[in-house]
Write an enzyme that holds these catalytic residues in place. Structure first.
Site, PDB file in Angstrom:
ATOM      1  N   LYS A  10       0.827  -1.216   0.000  1.00 39.08           N
ATOM      2  CA  LYS A  10       0.000   0.000   0.000  1.00 39.08           C
ATOM      3  C   LYS A  10       0.859   1.264   0.000  1.00 39.08           C
ATOM      4  CE  LYS A  10      -2.361  -0.517   3.832  1.00 39.08           C
ATOM      5  NZ  LYS A  10      -1.812  -1.744   4.381  1.00 39.08           N
ATOM      6  N   ARG A  85      -9.501   1.318   8.664  1.00 40.73           N
ATOM      7  CA  ARG A  85      -9.095  -0.057   8.898  1.00 40.73           C
ATOM      8  C   ARG A  85     -10.247  -0.900   9.437  1.00 40.73           C
ATOM      9  NH1 ARG A  85      -3.399   1.205   9.217  1.00 40.73           N
ATOM     10  NH2 ARG A  85      -2.112  -0.613   9.612  1.00 40.73           N
ATOM     11  N   ARG A 121      11.782  -5.890   5.097  1.00 41.48           N
ATOM     12  CA  ARG A 121      11.521  -4.449   4.947  1.00 41.48           C
ATOM     13  C   ARG A 121      12.364  -3.640   5.935  1.00 41.48           C
ATOM     14  NH1 ARG A 121       5.491  -1.917   5.017  1.00 41.48           N
ATOM     15  NH2 ARG A 121       5.483  -2.410   7.238  1.00 41.48           N
ATOM     16  N   ARG A 154      11.322  -1.645  11.202  1.00 47.32           N
ATOM     17  CA  ARG A 154      10.262  -1.081  12.035  1.00 47.32           C
ATOM     18  C   ARG A 154      10.001  -2.027  13.192  1.00 47.32           C
ATOM     19  NH1 ARG A 154       5.195   0.581   8.222  1.00 47.32           N
ATOM     20  NH2 ARG A 154       4.087  -0.333   9.980  1.00 47.32           N
ATOM     21  N   ARG A 165      -0.328  -8.403  13.778  1.00 43.67           N
ATOM     22  CA  ARG A 165      -0.946  -7.421  12.867  1.00 43.67           C
ATOM     23  C   ARG A 165      -1.800  -8.124  11.813  1.00 43.67           C
ATOM     24  NH1 ARG A 165       4.031  -4.556  10.576  1.00 43.67           N
ATOM     25  NH2 ARG A 165       2.604  -3.138   9.525  1.00 43.67           N
TER      26      ARG A 165
HETATM   27  P1  AMP Z   1       0.784   1.110   9.095  1.00 48.97           P
HETATM   28  O1  AMP Z   1       2.025   1.885   8.803  1.00 48.97           O
HETATM   29  O2  AMP Z   1      -0.393   1.512   8.225  1.00 48.97           O
HETATM   30  O3  AMP Z   1       1.018  -0.378   9.095  1.00 48.97           O
HETATM   31  O4  AMP Z   1       0.339   1.515  10.582  1.00 48.97           O
HETATM   32  C1  AMP Z   1       1.203   1.263  11.686  1.00 48.97           C
HETATM   33  C2  AMP Z   1       0.402   1.225  12.960  1.00 48.97           C
HETATM   34  O5  AMP Z   1      -0.248   2.494  13.170  1.00 48.97           O
HETATM   35  C3  AMP Z   1      -0.727   0.212  12.999  1.00 48.97           C
HETATM   36  O6  AMP Z   1      -0.275  -1.103  13.336  1.00 48.97           O
HETATM   37  C4  AMP Z   1      -1.615   0.807  14.082  1.00 48.97           C
HETATM   38  O7  AMP Z   1      -1.081   0.594  15.367  1.00 48.97           O
HETATM   39  C5  AMP Z   1      -1.528   2.287  13.788  1.00 48.97           C
HETATM   40  N1  AMP Z   1      -2.573   2.720  12.828  1.00 48.97           N
HETATM   41  C6  AMP Z   1      -2.386   3.196  11.572  1.00 48.97           C
HETATM   42  N2  AMP Z   1      -3.554   3.483  10.975  1.00 48.97           N
HETATM   43  C7  AMP Z   1      -4.518   3.172  11.863  1.00 48.97           C
HETATM   44  C8  AMP Z   1      -5.940   3.217  11.836  1.00 48.97           C
HETATM   45  N3  AMP Z   1      -6.609   3.618  10.746  1.00 48.97           N
HETATM   46  N4  AMP Z   1      -6.605   2.822  12.952  1.00 48.97           N
HETATM   47  C9  AMP Z   1      -5.957   2.420  14.055  1.00 48.97           C
HETATM   48  N5  AMP Z   1      -4.617   2.320  14.145  1.00 48.97           N
HETATM   49  C10 AMP Z   1      -3.887   2.698  13.061  1.00 48.97           C
END
Ligand code: AMP
Length: 211
Positions: A10, A85, A121, A154, A165
């Site tokens: 994404k 999400r 990654r 990360r 996740r």
């Molecule tokens: P990502 O980089 O999109 O994988 O997001 C990293 C982390 O940020 C996720 O594992 C969540 O802890 C938090 N996060 C990001 N977007 C959301 C969302 N829309 N709702 C809740 N938590 C989020």
């Protein structure tokens, strides 16, 4: 708006779409990580949740998105990555955008491929470019080929957290996809193909919707 499991590409595709359509890439994950790095009150509140692979609260994330969408550079559109999400967040987003057109793309990817990708990654702590290392012998720190900075895994890309996740995603994805599936602006693409092919499929759908 891009939906899909962690590691489905994404972020990479969102960066490409933002450049192609000249609109900002809004990533809730990036915004939260920036808040953690800057040590803001929000950052301190969400650090543990992010590191553990859980989701932060709907209201907090809705506030961040609402504020960001209201900024001048997002008026002509944006690429939304990581939000919504959950079906509840999707309903909140509908209310936020009102009558503005929402193009929704689901990027599908199988769990074993995701685990493999995320194990490799890394993100550069200097130039912030996300990249894939060719092996997983660790160490967590390697030199960035672009700027020489440190390539860091990360915290939430460690395999145990990735599994958490993916479980979180699996429990929320079906109702989220069902929320959009009937819309003509919804489209699902296979995220396992070559990067350029995935981008082309996304652009074809977006361009169809814009016509
Ligand atoms: P990502 O980089 O999109 O994988 O997001 C990293 C982390 O940020 C996720 O594992 C969540 O802890 C938090 N996060 C990001 N977007 C959301 C969302 N829309 N709702 C809740 N938590 C989020």
């Amino acid at each position: 708006m891009l939906l899909g499991p962690p590691g489905s590409g994404k972020g990479t595709q969102a960066t490409r779409l933002a450049a192609r359509y000249n609109i900002p890439h809004i990533s809730t994950g990036d915004a939260l990580r920036a808040a953690v790095k800057a040590g803001t009150a929000i950052g301190r509140a969400v650090k543990e949740t992010i590191d553990g692979g859980g989701l932060v609260g709907d209201e907090l994330i809705a506030g961040i998105v609402r504020e960001r969408l209201a900024q001048a550079d997002a008026v002509a559109g944006c690429v939304l990555d990581g939000y919504p999400r959950t079906a509840a967040q999707a309903a909140t987003l509908d209310a936020m955008v009102g009558a503005l057109p929402l193009v929704v793309v689901h990027i599908a990817a199988a769990d074993d491929e995701i685990v493999r990708r995320l194990a490799m990654r890394r993100v550069c702590d200097a130039c912030a470019i996300t990249q894939s290392v060719s092996h997983d012998t660790d160490p967590d720190r390697e030199a960035c080929p672009y700027c020489g900075g440190n390539l860091i895994r990360r915290q939430d890309d460690h395999p145990d957290t990735v599994r958490r996740r993916l479980e979180t995603y699996a429990s929320l994805a079906a109702p989220l996809i069902a929320f959009y599936a009937d819309r003509v602006t919804f489209h699902s693409v296979d995220g396992l193909g070559p990067l350029d092919e995935v981008t082309a499929a996304l652009c074809a759908h977006i361009d169809r919707c814009r016509r």
